[in-house]
Write a protein that holds these residues in place. Structure first.
Motif, PDB file in Angstrom:
ATOM      1  N   LEU A  21     -34.802 -35.154   8.955  1.00  0.00           N
ATOM      2  CA  LEU A  21     -34.927 -33.849   8.923  1.00  0.00           C
ATOM      3  C   LEU A  21     -34.160 -32.659   7.922  1.00  0.00           C
ATOM      4  O   LEU A  21     -34.859 -32.005   7.163  1.00  0.00           O
ATOM      5  CB  LEU A  21     -36.030 -33.290   9.619  1.00  0.00           C
ATOM      6  N   PHE A  22     -32.985 -32.933   8.415  1.00  0.00           N
ATOM      7  CA  PHE A  22     -32.389 -31.851   7.938  1.00  0.00           C
ATOM      8  C   PHE A  22     -31.850 -32.217   6.697  1.00  0.00           C
ATOM      9  O   PHE A  22     -31.291 -31.153   5.881  1.00  0.00           O
ATOM     10  CB  PHE A  22     -30.513 -32.013   9.193  1.00  0.00           C
ATOM     11  N   ALA A  23     -31.742 -33.441   5.801  1.00  0.00           N
ATOM     12  CA  ALA A  23     -30.600 -33.276   4.884  1.00  0.00           C
ATOM     13  C   ALA A  23     -32.296 -32.831   3.705  1.00  0.00           C
ATOM     14  O   ALA A  23     -31.835 -32.525   2.392  1.00  0.00           O
ATOM     15  CB  ALA A  23     -31.671 -34.913   4.635  1.00  0.00           C
ATOM     16  N   PHE A  24     -33.686 -33.056   4.072  1.00  0.00           N
ATOM     17  CA  PHE A  24     -34.480 -32.385   3.139  1.00  0.00           C
ATOM     18  C   PHE A  24     -34.740 -30.899   3.064  1.00  0.00           C
ATOM     19  O   PHE A  24     -34.871 -29.823   2.683  1.00  0.00           O
ATOM     20  CB  PHE A  24     -35.752 -32.754   3.366  1.00  0.00           C
ATOM     21  N   HIS A  25     -34.048 -29.690   4.066  1.00  0.00           N
ATOM     22  CA  HIS A  25     -33.696 -28.415   4.533  1.00  0.00           C
ATOM     23  C   HIS A  25     -32.684 -28.257   4.774  1.00  0.00           C
ATOM     24  O   HIS A  25     -31.955 -27.904   5.569  1.00  0.00           O
ATOM     25  CB  HIS A  25     -34.919 -27.921   5.438  1.00  0.00           C
ATOM     26  N   LEU A  26     -31.625 -28.487   3.792  1.00  0.00           N
ATOM     27  CA  LEU A  26     -29.720 -28.404   3.901  1.00  0.00           C
ATOM     28  C   LEU A  26     -29.903 -26.837   4.636  1.00  0.00           C
ATOM     29  O   LEU A  26     -29.157 -26.393   5.227  1.00  0.00           O
ATOM     30  CB  LEU A  26     -28.700 -28.893   3.334  1.00  0.00           C
ATOM     31  N   HIS A  27     -29.767 -26.087   3.471  1.00  0.00           N
ATOM     32  CA  HIS A  27     -29.622 -24.697   4.031  1.00  0.00           C
ATOM     33  C   HIS A  27     -30.164 -23.969   4.589  1.00  0.00           C
ATOM     34  O   HIS A  27     -29.310 -22.874   5.256  1.00  0.00           O
ATOM     35  CB  HIS A  27     -29.828 -24.002   2.471  1.00  0.00           C
ATOM     36  N   GLU A  28     -31.785 -24.271   4.961  1.00  0.00           N
ATOM     37  CA  GLU A  28     -32.274 -23.715   6.459  1.00  0.00           C
ATOM     38  C   GLU A  28     -31.242 -24.594   7.336  1.00  0.00           C
ATOM     39  O   GLU A  28     -30.972 -23.002   8.068  1.00  0.00           O
ATOM     40  CB  GLU A  28     -33.825 -24.194   5.792  1.00  0.00           C
TER      41      GLU A  28
END
Length: 297
Positions: free
Chosen positions: A131-138
């Motif tokens: 989950l984190f990897a696909f929304h790194l900057h957020e």
């Protein structure tokens, strides 16, 4: 693959389809509504579970459980201000194990306790870091808002690679050692691929809400209902909801009050996060004891 899992797959992809009709802001609102409904509900019957766990002889009075949660919230808020990064790390560790335990509860009956705990944690951590990897900057922005520490996004990707490598090696070990787990391993691998599609194709909150509600909270409610009442049906689901209504209402009221009072102040971040930790930490312990008690039955 269970009937519910098949339904979850269909509903997950339906959720990905309808999110294209919603703005980002609407997705956030609906996502939080889902999290605060089934997500909070699945942890609102902890007291009833404790009363039904064989290892617990005496039920805990209502005022004690409320006082306990209140103390955890206040203590968590204080600790959050002193060491916010530590609270965040503990929260992620407990959440990862909790997610993995729900998916792999049957592993406790096959492998050793230490290996089961490790594998369940790694599986749950894989879900979180995907989950984190696909929304790194957020994710980077949220971590900075909480801890005032700027995390290099490369560190998240590196952690994901290490976690996936450990999961792969552990999975090979289980596949070779336990014939009875081979079908489950293939099924859970399919689920991970579905989670990847969900996380990649949706916003951070919407993707998390789909996973948290469809793949964690509702299955947990089903397991808890079976544990409490010996079976599962829609009528028993309603009974579960009725017994959880008071605690669910207290949780929602607490979150609402925090938002109304501190929504424009930085203090709300600490209070809100510690409130979620107060729900997650004791709930994860209760669910672990429930699965352990069920294995002994």
């Amino acid at each position: 693959m269970s009937k519910y899992s098949s339904i979850s797959i269909v509903v997950s992809f339906f959720g990905l389809w309808i999110d294209s009709f919603f703005s980002h802001q609407v997705q956030i609102i609906i996502g939080f509504l889902l999290i605060f409904s089934f997500g909070i509900l699945h942890g609102a019957n902890d007291l009833l579970l404790i009363e039904n766990i064989k290892e617990k002889k005496d039920p805990i009075p209502f005022f004690k459980i409320v006082s306990y949660y209140a103390l955890v919230v206040l203590g968590g808020a204080l600790l959050f201000y002193l060491l916010p990064w530590l609270v965040l790390v503990l929260f992620l560790i407990v959440s990862a194990y909790h997610f993995g335990e729900q998916q792999w509860q049957s592993l406790n009956q096959k492998a050793s306790k230490r290996f089961s705990v490790l594998f369940q944690f790694i599986y749950g951590a894989t879900i979180l870091f995907l989950l984190f990897a696909f929304h790194l900057h957020e994710v980077q922005k949220i971590i900075f808002q909480i801890t005032k520490i700027s995390i290099n996004t490369l560190h998240i990707i590196t952690a994901l690679k290490i976690i996936v490598a450990i999961l792969f090696i552990s999975g090979i070990y289980l596949y070779l050692k336990f014939d009875t787990l081979r079908k489950l391993l293939l099924t859970e691998t399919l689920y991970l691929l579905i989670f990847i599609i969900i996380f990649k194709s949706s916003s951070l909150i919407w993707g998390f809400a789909l996973y948290f509600v469809l793949w964690h909270s509702i299955p947990s409610i089903i397991d808890q209902t079976k544990f409490l009442y010996g079976n599962y049906s829609f009528e028993l689901f309603i009974t579960y909801c009725k017994s959880a209504l008071l605690y669910w209402g207290i949780s929602i009221l607490g979150i609402s009050v925090l938002y109304l009072v501190f929504k424009q102040e930085q203090l709300f971040n600490a209070l809100f996060f510690s409130f979620l930790a107060a729900i997650t930490f004791p709930h994860a312990i209760v669910i672990t004891k429930m699965f352990s008690d069920k294995d002994k039955a």
